[in-house]
Design a protein around this motif. Structure first.
Motif, PDB file in Angstrom:
ATOM      1  N   GLY A 171       0.832  -1.301  -0.081  1.00 13.75           N
ATOM      2  CA  GLY A 171      -0.054  -0.098   0.015  1.00 13.75           C
ATOM      3  C   GLY A 171       0.990   1.225  -0.037  1.00 13.75           C
ATOM      4  N   VAL A 172       1.799   1.277   0.576  1.00 15.00           N
ATOM      5  CA  VAL A 172       2.786   2.313   0.771  1.00 15.00           C
ATOM      6  C   VAL A 172       3.460   2.610  -0.663  1.00 15.00           C
ATOM      7  CG1 VAL A 172       5.102   3.149   1.630  1.00 15.00           C
ATOM      8  CG2 VAL A 172       3.510   2.042   2.916  1.00 15.00           C
ATOM      9  N   ASP A 173       3.604   1.545  -1.441  1.00 13.41           N
ATOM     10  CA  ASP A 173       4.479   1.477  -2.650  1.00 13.41           C
ATOM     11  C   ASP A 173       3.275   2.025  -3.955  1.00 13.41           C
ATOM     12  OD1 ASP A 173       6.732   0.942  -1.667  1.00 13.41           O
ATOM     13  OD2 ASP A 173       6.763  -1.168  -2.156  1.00 13.41           O
ATOM     14  N   ASP A 174       2.195   1.374  -3.624  1.00 13.77           N
ATOM     15  CA  ASP A 174       1.214   1.826  -4.760  1.00 13.77           C
ATOM     16  C   ASP A 174      -0.225   1.346  -4.225  1.00 13.77           C
ATOM     17  OD1 ASP A 174      -0.423   2.178  -6.845  1.00 13.77           O
ATOM     18  OD2 ASP A 174       1.215   1.717  -8.492  1.00 13.77           O
ATOM     19  N   ALA A 175      -1.057   2.315  -3.765  1.00 10.86           N
ATOM     20  CA  ALA A 175      -2.143   1.778  -2.905  1.00 10.86           C
ATOM     21  C   ALA A 175      -3.100   1.306  -4.122  1.00 10.86           C
ATOM     22  CB  ALA A 175      -2.833   2.977  -2.106  1.00 10.86           C
ATOM     23  N   ALA A 176      -3.254   1.920  -5.314  1.00 15.40           N
ATOM     24  CA  ALA A 176      -4.154   1.715  -6.549  1.00 15.40           C
ATOM     25  C   ALA A 176      -3.890   0.249  -6.805  1.00 15.40           C
ATOM     26  CB  ALA A 176      -4.047   2.545  -7.494  1.00 15.40           C
ATOM     27  N   THR A 177      -2.558  -0.243  -6.892  1.00  8.87           N
ATOM     28  CA  THR A 177      -2.235  -1.653  -7.436  1.00  8.87           C
ATOM     29  C   THR A 177      -2.766  -2.594  -6.338  1.00  8.87           C
ATOM     30  OG1 THR A 177      -0.433  -0.888  -8.896  1.00  8.87           O
ATOM     31  CG2 THR A 177      -0.411  -3.113  -8.105  1.00  8.87           C
ATOM     32  N   ALA A 178      -2.381  -2.107  -5.157  1.00  9.18           N
ATOM     33  CA  ALA A 178      -2.762  -3.045  -3.869  1.00  9.18           C
ATOM     34  C   ALA A 178      -4.424  -3.334  -4.078  1.00  9.18           C
ATOM     35  CB  ALA A 178      -2.255  -2.334  -2.517  1.00  9.18           C
ATOM     36  N   ALA A 179      -5.015  -2.429  -4.204  1.00 18.41           N
ATOM     37  CA  ALA A 179      -6.265  -2.437  -4.279  1.00 18.41           C
ATOM     38  C   ALA A 179      -6.818  -3.396  -5.383  1.00 18.41           C
ATOM     39  CB  ALA A 179      -7.158  -1.221  -4.457  1.00 18.41           C
ATOM     40  N   GLY A 180      -6.119  -3.439  -6.468  1.00 16.28           N
ATOM     41  CA  GLY A 180      -6.384  -3.926  -7.923  1.00 16.28           C
ATOM     42  C   GLY A 180      -6.165  -5.676  -7.515  1.00 16.28           C
ATOM     43  N   ILE A 181      -5.205  -5.803  -6.868  1.00 20.33           N
ATOM     44  CA  ILE A 181      -4.760  -7.438  -6.425  1.00 20.33           C
ATOM     45  C   ILE A 181      -5.755  -7.940  -5.194  1.00 20.33           C
ATOM     46  CG2 ILE A 181      -2.610  -7.187  -7.245  1.00 20.33           C
ATOM     47  CD1 ILE A 181      -1.406  -7.090  -4.605  1.00 20.33           C
ATOM     48  N   GLY A 182      -6.679  -7.296  -4.911  1.00 20.79           N
ATOM     49  CA  GLY A 182      -7.490  -7.769  -3.797  1.00 20.79           C
ATOM     50  C   GLY A 182      -7.387  -7.264  -2.210  1.00 20.79           C
ATOM     51  N   ILE A 183      -6.411  -6.484  -1.999  1.00 23.53           N
ATOM     52  CA  ILE A 183      -6.334  -5.934  -0.530  1.00 23.53           C
ATOM     53  C   ILE A 183      -7.395  -4.925  -0.484  1.00 23.53           C
ATOM     54  CG2 ILE A 183      -4.513  -4.916   0.896  1.00 23.53           C
ATOM     55  CD1 ILE A 183      -2.482  -6.148  -0.559  1.00 23.53           C
ATOM     56  N   ASN A 184      -7.947  -5.015   0.734  1.00 22.95           N
ATOM     57  CA  ASN A 184      -9.020  -4.027   1.534  1.00 22.95           C
ATOM     58  C   ASN A 184      -8.302  -3.089   1.916  1.00 22.95           C
ATOM     59  OD1 ASN A 184     -10.978  -2.940   2.940  1.00 22.95           O
ATOM     60  ND2 ASN A 184     -12.003  -4.454   3.340  1.00 22.95           N
ATOM     61  N   VAL A 185      -8.078  -1.851   1.067  1.00 24.05           N
ATOM     62  CA  VAL A 185      -7.288  -0.708   1.181  1.00 24.05           C
ATOM     63  C   VAL A 185      -7.937   0.017   2.306  1.00 24.05           C
ATOM     64  CG1 VAL A 185      -6.214   1.266   0.203  1.00 24.05           C
ATOM     65  CG2 VAL A 185      -5.860  -0.750  -0.975  1.00 24.05           C
ATOM     66  N   SER A 186      -9.197   0.096   2.268  1.00 23.72           N
ATOM     67  CA  SER A 186      -9.919   0.876   3.256  1.00 23.72           C
ATOM     68  C   SER A 186      -9.586   0.576   4.630  1.00 23.72           C
ATOM     69  CB  SER A 186     -11.587   0.960   2.941  1.00 23.72           C
ATOM     70  OG  SER A 186     -12.457   1.431   4.006  1.00 23.72           O
ATOM     71  N   LEU A 187      -9.974  -0.961   4.983  1.00 22.34           N
ATOM     72  CA  LEU A 187      -9.436  -1.405   6.182  1.00 22.34           C
ATOM     73  C   LEU A 187      -8.233  -1.403   6.531  1.00 22.34           C
ATOM     74  CD1 LEU A 187     -10.879  -2.996   8.275  1.00 22.34           C
ATOM     75  CD2 LEU A 187     -10.261  -5.158   7.360  1.00 22.34           C
ATOM     76  N   LEU A 188      -7.177  -1.496   5.544  1.00 21.75           N
ATOM     77  CA  LEU A 188      -5.839  -1.461   5.746  1.00 21.75           C
ATOM     78  C   LEU A 188      -5.685   0.094   6.312  1.00 21.75           C
ATOM     79  CD1 LEU A 188      -2.917  -2.805   5.447  1.00 21.75           C
ATOM     80  CD2 LEU A 188      -2.924  -1.972   3.140  1.00 21.75           C
ATOM     81  N   PHE A 189      -6.082   0.955   5.580  1.00 18.75           N
ATOM     82  CA  PHE A 189      -6.011   2.373   5.912  1.00 18.75           C
ATOM     83  C   PHE A 189      -6.431   2.540   7.647  1.00 18.75           C
ATOM     84  CE2 PHE A 189      -5.804   4.877   1.786  1.00 18.75           C
ATOM     85  CZ  PHE A 189      -4.522   4.060   1.396  1.00 18.75           C
ATOM     86  N   SER A 190      -7.584   2.018   7.842  1.00 19.49           N
ATOM     87  CA  SER A 190      -7.857   1.985   9.379  1.00 19.49           C
ATOM     88  C   SER A 190      -7.318   1.418  10.391  1.00 19.49           C
ATOM     89  CB  SER A 190      -9.366   1.337   9.398  1.00 19.49           C
ATOM     90  OG  SER A 190     -10.275   1.925   8.494  1.00 19.49           O
ATOM     91  N   ALA A 191      -6.487   0.405   9.692  1.00 22.83           N
ATOM     92  CA  ALA A 191      -5.547  -0.295  10.818  1.00 22.83           C
ATOM     93  C   ALA A 191      -4.235   0.426  11.003  1.00 22.83           C
ATOM     94  CB  ALA A 191      -5.422  -1.824  10.092  1.00 22.83           C
ATOM     95  N   ILE A 192      -3.849   0.891   9.780  1.00 16.65           N
ATOM     96  CA  ILE A 192      -2.536   1.817   9.944  1.00 16.65           C
ATOM     97  C   ILE A 192      -2.811   3.034  10.750  1.00 16.65           C
ATOM     98  CG2 ILE A 192      -0.854   3.343   8.652  1.00 16.65           C
ATOM     99  CD1 ILE A 192      -0.415   0.209   8.327  1.00 16.65           C
ATOM    100  N   PHE A 193      -3.899   3.484  10.554  1.00 14.57           N
ATOM    101  CA  PHE A 193      -4.180   4.836  11.583  1.00 14.57           C
ATOM    102  C   PHE A 193      -4.292   4.369  12.931  1.00 14.57           C
ATOM    103  CE2 PHE A 193      -6.804   8.679  13.115  1.00 14.57           C
ATOM    104  CZ  PHE A 193      -6.181   9.565  12.191  1.00 14.57           C
ATOM    105  N   THR A 194      -5.099   3.402  13.257  1.00 14.32           N
ATOM    106  CA  THR A 194      -5.118   2.881  14.432  1.00 14.32           C
ATOM    107  C   THR A 194      -3.774   2.504  15.278  1.00 14.32           C
ATOM    108  OG1 THR A 194      -7.326   2.092  14.036  1.00 14.32           O
ATOM    109  CG2 THR A 194      -6.421   1.284  16.176  1.00 14.32           C
ATOM    110  N   LEU A 195      -2.893   1.784  14.363  1.00 16.10           N
ATOM    111  CA  LEU A 195      -1.693   1.398  14.820  1.00 16.10           C
ATOM    112  C   LEU A 195      -0.759   2.475  15.302  1.00 16.10           C
ATOM    113  CD1 LEU A 195       0.647  -0.625  15.302  1.00 16.10           C
ATOM    114  CD2 LEU A 195       1.084  -0.447  12.883  1.00 16.10           C
ATOM    115  N   GLY A 196      -0.822   3.700  14.222  1.00 21.75           N
ATOM    116  CA  GLY A 196      -0.179   4.886  14.591  1.00 21.75           C
ATOM    117  C   GLY A 196      -0.441   5.646  15.852  1.00 21.75           C
ATOM    118  N   ALA A 197      -1.756   5.790  15.871  1.00 24.34           N
ATOM    119  CA  ALA A 197      -2.268   6.227  17.189  1.00 24.34           C
ATOM    120  C   ALA A 197      -1.720   5.431  18.415  1.00 24.34           C
ATOM    121  CB  ALA A 197      -3.840   6.297  17.288  1.00 24.34           C
ATOM    122  N   ALA A 198      -1.973   3.908  18.459  1.00 20.44           N
ATOM    123  CA  ALA A 198      -1.442   3.313  19.540  1.00 20.44           C
ATOM    124  C   ALA A 198       0.047   3.532  19.856  1.00 20.44           C
ATOM    125  CB  ALA A 198      -1.832   1.838  19.240  1.00 20.44           C
ATOM    126  N   LEU A 199       0.743   3.619  18.870  1.00 22.45           N
ATOM    127  CA  LEU A 199       2.102   4.005  18.921  1.00 22.45           C
ATOM    128  C   LEU A 199       2.212   5.220  19.947  1.00 22.45           C
ATOM    129  CD1 LEU A 199       3.820   2.648  15.850  1.00 22.45           C
ATOM    130  CD2 LEU A 199       4.149   1.609  17.950  1.00 22.45           C
TER     131      LEU A 199
END
Length: 287
Positions: A171-199
């Protein structure tokens, strides 16, 4: 020589705290392209939550284990309800929204905990100093350094060796391509935002015995954290670590040797890196 050793140890402790702030902020900025000015608020929420847990239970370790949870929950809700609507809205709207959250979280902390500066003692067995000749260093600073090192290793393993970490790097390298191969980018973004806040919240808990807990600590830690990710490079864990250590060294030795110019030296470092390598020391240029 004793002076330089003491200041170097202090620099490592400050660098560990900045790293915990900057690592999450760097991933959020690098992956989601979101300028989150409220990141320091999660640092403050974690610190205030730890104060409450310690007052209720008397356990610093319990506060460290669960004190970050409220900040993480708040961050998850903020991202799902508000931030998601502004991914393509541009940085100006993101800045305005997250600046508004600084005011909201600041007033909430004022209402819940008041305006007094609160102090937190480290655990009893760390509430002493190590003496080596004329060098006196609090043991808690060594704990902060060790904790930061362990946190950095766990993050490195998570990002470089785990399946979820591979998704994040994609996702860091290319979010559009990551979404194209089936990665749930929306949920991934939520997880990263939450992880950052937890840190950030964990950083606030760890920093409380050193910095104290007060209204405005969010801004005091946010500014150097942003400088760290500019120096180190967005989306890079190595960059967050290198930037945190460089900023901490310059800030600590600057305040000790040139107190009137310490802040100038930090900005001078940032300007120098931007002139030589605009993407940061370990950042990448995205087309």
């Amino acid at each position: 020589m004793d002076f330089f050793i003491s200041q170097f140890i202090n620099s490592l402790a400050l660098g560990a705290l900045l790293f915990m702030m900057a690592a999450g902020l760097s991933l959020i900025f690098g992956l989601m392209n979101v300028v989150n000015l409220a990141h320091g608020s999660f640092f403050m929420i974690g610190a205030y939550t730890a104060i409450t847990i310690i007052h209720l239970t008397g356990s610093f370790w319990l506060a460290l284990c669960i004190g970050w949870i409220p900040a993480a929950v708040v961050a998850f809700l903020v991202e799902r309800v508000f931030i998601q609507t502004l991914y393509k809205a541009g940085h100006l709207k993101q800045v305005l929204l997250t600046f508004g959250f600084i005011l909201v979280f600041g007033d909430a902390c004022r209402f819940l905990w008041g305006t007094e500066i609160l102090n937190l003692d480290p655990p009893a067995f760390l509430n002493s100093s190590l003496h080596a000749g004329s060098i006196v260093v609090p043991l808690y600073r060594f704990f902060v350094i060790l904790f930061g090192a362990v946190t950095g290793f766990v993050l490195w393993w998570f990002l470089e060796r785990s399946r979820l970490g591979a998704m994040i790097r994609a996702g860091v390298d290319d979010a559009a391509t990551a979404a194209g191969i089936g990665i749930n980018v929306s949920l991934l973004f939520s997880a990263i935002f939450t992880l950052g806040a937890a840190l950030a919240a964990i950083g606030g808990i760890i920093a409380s015995p050193i910095m104290g807990v007060y209204l405005g600590v969010d801004i005091d830690i946010l500014i150097p954290a942003f400088i760290v990710i500019v120096v180190g490079g967005m989306g890079s864990l190595r960059g967050a670590f290198a930037g945190a250590m460089l900023v901490a060294l310059i800030d600590t030795f600057g305040k000790a040797l040139f107190p009137d110019y310490a802040l100038f030296l930090i900005y001078l470092l940032m300007i120098g890196v931007l002139l030589i390598r605009p993407e940061g020391l370990f950042g990448t240029v995205k087309g």
